[in-house]
Scaffold this motif. Structure first.
Motif, mmCIF file in Angstrom:
data_model
loop_
_atom_site.group_PDB
_atom_site.id
_atom_site.type_symbol
_atom_site.label_atom_id
_atom_site.label_comp_id
_atom_site.label_asym_id
_atom_site.label_seq_id
_atom_site.Cartn_x
_atom_site.Cartn_y
_atom_site.Cartn_z
ATOM 1 N N THR A 14 11.883 -3.934 2.110
ATOM 2 C CA THR A 14 10.960 -2.990 2.717
ATOM 3 C C THR A 14 11.396 -1.574 2.365
ATOM 4 N N VAL A 15 10.435 -0.787 1.888
ATOM 5 C CA VAL A 15 10.735 0.574 1.428
ATOM 6 C C VAL A 15 9.723 1.564 1.991
ATOM 7 N N SER A 22 1.597 12.156 0.788
ATOM 8 C CA SER A 22 1.437 10.795 1.299
ATOM 9 C C SER A 22 2.773 10.086 1.446
ATOM 10 N N MET A 23 2.748 9.024 2.241
ATOM 11 C CA MET A 23 3.898 8.135 2.357
ATOM 12 C C MET A 23 3.379 6.708 2.445
ATOM 13 N N TYR A 24 4.024 5.805 1.737
ATOM 14 C CA TYR A 24 3.661 4.397 1.747
ATOM 15 C C TYR A 24 4.845 3.607 2.258
ATOM 16 N N GLU A 25 4.578 2.626 3.116
ATOM 17 C CA GLU A 25 5.637 1.766 3.631
ATOM 18 C C GLU A 25 5.207 0.321 3.473
ATOM 19 N N GLY A 26 6.090 -0.480 2.891
ATOM 20 C CA GLY A 26 5.786 -1.887 2.687
ATOM 21 C C GLY A 26 6.858 -2.537 1.843
ATOM 22 N N THR A 27 6.508 -3.681 1.271
ATOM 23 C CA THR A 27 7.438 -4.459 0.456
ATOM 24 C C THR A 27 7.311 -4.055 -1.006
ATOM 25 N N PHE A 35 5.351 2.767 -13.329
ATOM 26 C CA PHE A 35 4.805 2.643 -11.984
ATOM 27 C C PHE A 35 5.595 1.630 -11.154
ATOM 28 N N ILE A 36 5.392 1.708 -9.834
ATOM 29 C CA ILE A 36 5.891 0.683 -8.926
ATOM 30 C C ILE A 36 4.712 0.228 -8.071
ATOM 31 N N GLN A 37 4.853 -0.948 -7.468
ATOM 32 C CA GLN A 37 3.834 -1.427 -6.547
ATOM 33 C C GLN A 37 4.482 -1.761 -5.210
ATOM 34 N N VAL A 38 3.804 -1.336 -4.146
ATOM 35 C CA VAL A 38 4.256 -1.585 -2.787
ATOM 36 C C VAL A 38 3.127 -2.300 -2.064
ATOM 37 N N GLN A 39 3.455 -3.421 -1.427
ATOM 38 C CA GLN A 39 2.456 -4.148 -0.653
ATOM 39 C C GLN A 39 2.577 -3.730 0.805
ATOM 40 N N GLU A 40 1.563 -2.988 1.269
ATOM 41 C CA GLU A 40 1.558 -2.529 2.649
ATOM 42 C C GLU A 40 1.068 -3.657 3.557
ATOM 43 N N PRO A 41 1.651 -3.779 4.747
ATOM 44 C CA PRO A 41 1.234 -4.850 5.655
ATOM 45 C C PRO A 41 -0.197 -4.641 6.133
ATOM 46 N N VAL A 49 -2.523 -4.601 1.533
ATOM 47 C CA VAL A 49 -3.008 -3.739 0.451
ATOM 48 C C VAL A 49 -1.858 -3.478 -0.506
ATOM 49 N N THR A 50 -2.093 -3.694 -1.799
ATOM 50 C CA THR A 50 -1.089 -3.387 -2.812
ATOM 51 C C THR A 50 -1.399 -2.017 -3.395
#
Length: 65
Positions: A14-15, A22-27, A35-41, A49-50
């Motif tokens: 979790t990051v 903006s700020m994104y929090e997820g896996t 690029f990176i991808q974060v999956q938000e809960p 949402v990815t």
């Protein structure tokens, strides 16, 4: 070691990713050079949402425990 190789060791964790405005929090699910991808809960009953974030836009990444 560079930024991408360090981040790739945290895939599945979790990051919080902060970009300008903006700020994104997820896996953290994917780490590539550009690029990176974060999956938000999911929120309530929706689907997760990815989010794809260009590495050039990242201010910082915090790894959560």
């Amino acid at each position: 070691m560079n930024f991408v190789s360090i981040l790739s060791s945290f895939i599945g964790r979790t990051v919080e990713v902060v970009v300008p405005g903006s700020m994104y929090e997820g896996t953290l699910t994917v780490v590539q050079i550009s690029f990176i991808q974060v999956q938000e809960p999911p929120i309530v009953y929706s689907q997760p949402v990815t989010v794809t974030i260009p590495t050039t836009n990242i201010d910082y990444v915090r790894i959560l425990v």
